[in-house]
Enzyme design. Structure first.
Site, short mmCIF file in Angstrom:
data_model
loop_
_atom_site.label_atom_id
_atom_site.label_comp_id
_atom_site.label_asym_id
_atom_site.label_seq_id
_atom_site.Cartn_x
_atom_site.Cartn_y
_atom_site.Cartn_z
N LYS A 141 -2.23 -1.53 -3.85
CA LYS A 141 -3.06 -0.35 -3.77
C LYS A 141 -2.18 0.90 -3.80
O LYS A 141 -1.16 0.90 -3.13
CB LYS A 141 -3.81 -0.45 -2.44
CG LYS A 141 -4.76 0.64 -2.12
CD LYS A 141 -5.38 0.36 -0.80
CE LYS A 141 -6.08 1.63 -0.37
NZ LYS A 141 -6.04 1.85 1.03
N LYS A 158 0.85 -1.18 0.00
CA LYS A 158 0.00 0.00 0.00
C LYS A 158 0.89 1.23 0.00
O LYS A 158 1.58 1.52 0.99
CB LYS A 158 -0.89 -0.02 1.25
CG LYS A 158 -1.80 1.17 1.38
CD LYS A 158 -2.77 0.98 2.53
CE LYS A 158 -3.65 2.18 2.74
NZ LYS A 158 -4.61 1.96 3.83
C1 PBG Z 1 -7.74 2.61 5.75
C2 PBG Z 1 -7.95 2.60 4.30
C3 PBG Z 1 -7.79 3.64 3.36
C4 PBG Z 1 -8.22 3.14 2.14
C5 PBG Z 1 -8.59 1.82 2.34
N1 PBG Z 1 -8.40 1.50 3.68
C6 PBG Z 1 -7.38 5.05 3.56
C7 PBG Z 1 -6.02 5.44 3.81
O1 PBG Z 1 -5.08 4.65 3.86
O2 PBG Z 1 -5.86 6.62 4.02
C8 PBG Z 1 -8.30 3.91 0.85
C9 PBG Z 1 -9.29 3.40 -0.13
C10 PBG Z 1 -9.67 4.35 -1.20
O3 PBG Z 1 -9.08 5.44 -1.39
O4 PBG Z 1 -10.62 4.02 -1.93
N2 PBG Z 1 -6.44 2.74 6.19
#
Ligand code: PBG
Length: 342
Positions: A263, A210
């Site tokens: 992601k 991520k």
């Molecule tokens: C929680 C989380 C996030 C997303 C998914 N789980 C936000 C972040 O990391 O700030 C983002 C998903 C999206 O932008 O659609 N940590």
């Protein structure tokens, strides 16, 4: 060479032969989208009959559990079979630890029990993170102030909370828990916690790779989880590092992740391909909120064909190596695919 029949000489390739009709194109397609590969994210808010639009994400709503049930049943009828739940709680229930995440009565657990109670054939995945529950909006409790820089999330203190949050979700009926907080060692700790509580069958989909991303912006409006100060670059990955993705993914597989996820999606097609070529576990991609918002905004302005751009972006993620895709377009894509098949 001179007596070689001219008709057998290598011709220049005629790639266009297999592009002449839709049937020919479909015949030789290497990947094909299928609603069964799409996961619909849902933002859950407490209450009844609540359906609150998210301004930066057209067609996405914060839903109370009863409304979420309606959404799930409609999506199931369209061929979507998997859902990921995000809990959104009132500000006054948030604290520095994010302890509302452990409450068996919270909105995620309530919705899981409704889904299980009705016996819906849905795969229920839950996002496992504390950012929606902490008052400061970071993904776990903060360590003591550091003289060298801004406060950071306390990795090891967060692990115990994530493990308890996982058990809370499993007990309420989650099939899969999806830790998204980028804490080191989170998968091992969650696996141990689930097994010890008797939930050996609950799977872990790790947001293993991520990257810190501007494309999460609209999500933070939807989940009301924007950090109150700073950003997440001290725990999410740096987009300039490609090789680290494999290290992160391998670490999570070795700790017991059943599926690993990359992601954001389209900015990481190279990463998806790297992992697909080097890992045996199923691979997921998250087409995140900003990717969705860009296509929706351009389409609303008449700047591109939204439906074609949606399908093209999903095909790209699948072709890059993702077995399944988390996308806010899930229902729209399922409907478009059904129409195309006719
Ligand atoms: C929680 C989380 C996030 C997303 C998914 N789980 C936000 C972040 O990391 O700030 C983002 C998903 C999206 O932008 O659609 N940590």
């Amino acid at each position: 060479m001179s007596d070689f029949p001219r008709s057998l000489l290598p011709a220049f390739p005629r790639f266009r032969r297999l592009r002449r009709s839709a049937a020919l194109r479909d015949l030789v397609a290497e990947v094909r989208l299928d609603p069964a590969r799409l996961v619909l994210p849902l933002f859950l808010v407490p209450g009844r009959a609540r359906r609150h639009p998210v301004a930066s994400m057209p067609c996405v709503f914060q839903l109370s559990p009863d409304e979420a049930m309606r959404e799930i049943e409609e999506a199931l009828a369209e061929g979507i079979r998997a859902f990921i739940f995000f809990g959104v709680i009132p500000r006054e229930q948030k604290n520095d630890l994010g302890s509302a995440a452990l409450d068996p009565e919270n909105v995620v657990c309530e919705t899981l029990r409704l889904v299980r109670g009705k016996g819906l054939p849905a795969v229920a995945i839950t996002d496992l993170c504390l950012c929606e529950y902490t008052a400061h909006g970071h993904c776990g409790p903060l360590s003591a102030a550091d003289k060298d820089g801004p406060r950071n999330v306390d990795n090891d203190a967060t692990l115990e909370l994530l493990s308890r949050q996982a058990v809370n979700h499993a007990r309420a009926g989650a099939d899969v828990v999806a830790p998204s907080g980028m804490m080191d060692g989170m998968v091992a700790r969650i696996r141990a916690g689930l097994d010890a509580a008797g939930f050996a069958e609950t799977a872990i989909l790790s947001y293993a790779v991520k990257y810190a991303s501007a494309f999460y912006g609209p999500f933070r409006e939807a989940a009301e989880s924007a950090p109150a100060f700073g950003d997440r670059r001290a725990y999410q990955m740096d987009g300039r590092r490609r090789r680290e993705a494999l290290a992160e993914a391998l670490a999570d597989v070795n700790q017991g992740a059943d599926v690993v996820m990359v992601k954001p999606g389209m900015p990481c097609l190279d990463i998806l391909r790297d992992l697909r070529d080097r890992l045996e576990v199923p691979l997921a991609a998250y087409q995140v909120s900003g990717e969705y918002a860009m296509i929706k905004a351009a389409s609303a302005n008449g700047w591109l064909d939204g439906r074609a751009a949606m399908l093209e972006s999903l095909v790209a993620l699948h072709r890059a190596g993702a077995d399944f895709l988390l996308t806010y377009f899930a229902r729209e894509a399922a409907r478009a695919l059904r129409e195309e098949a006719r």
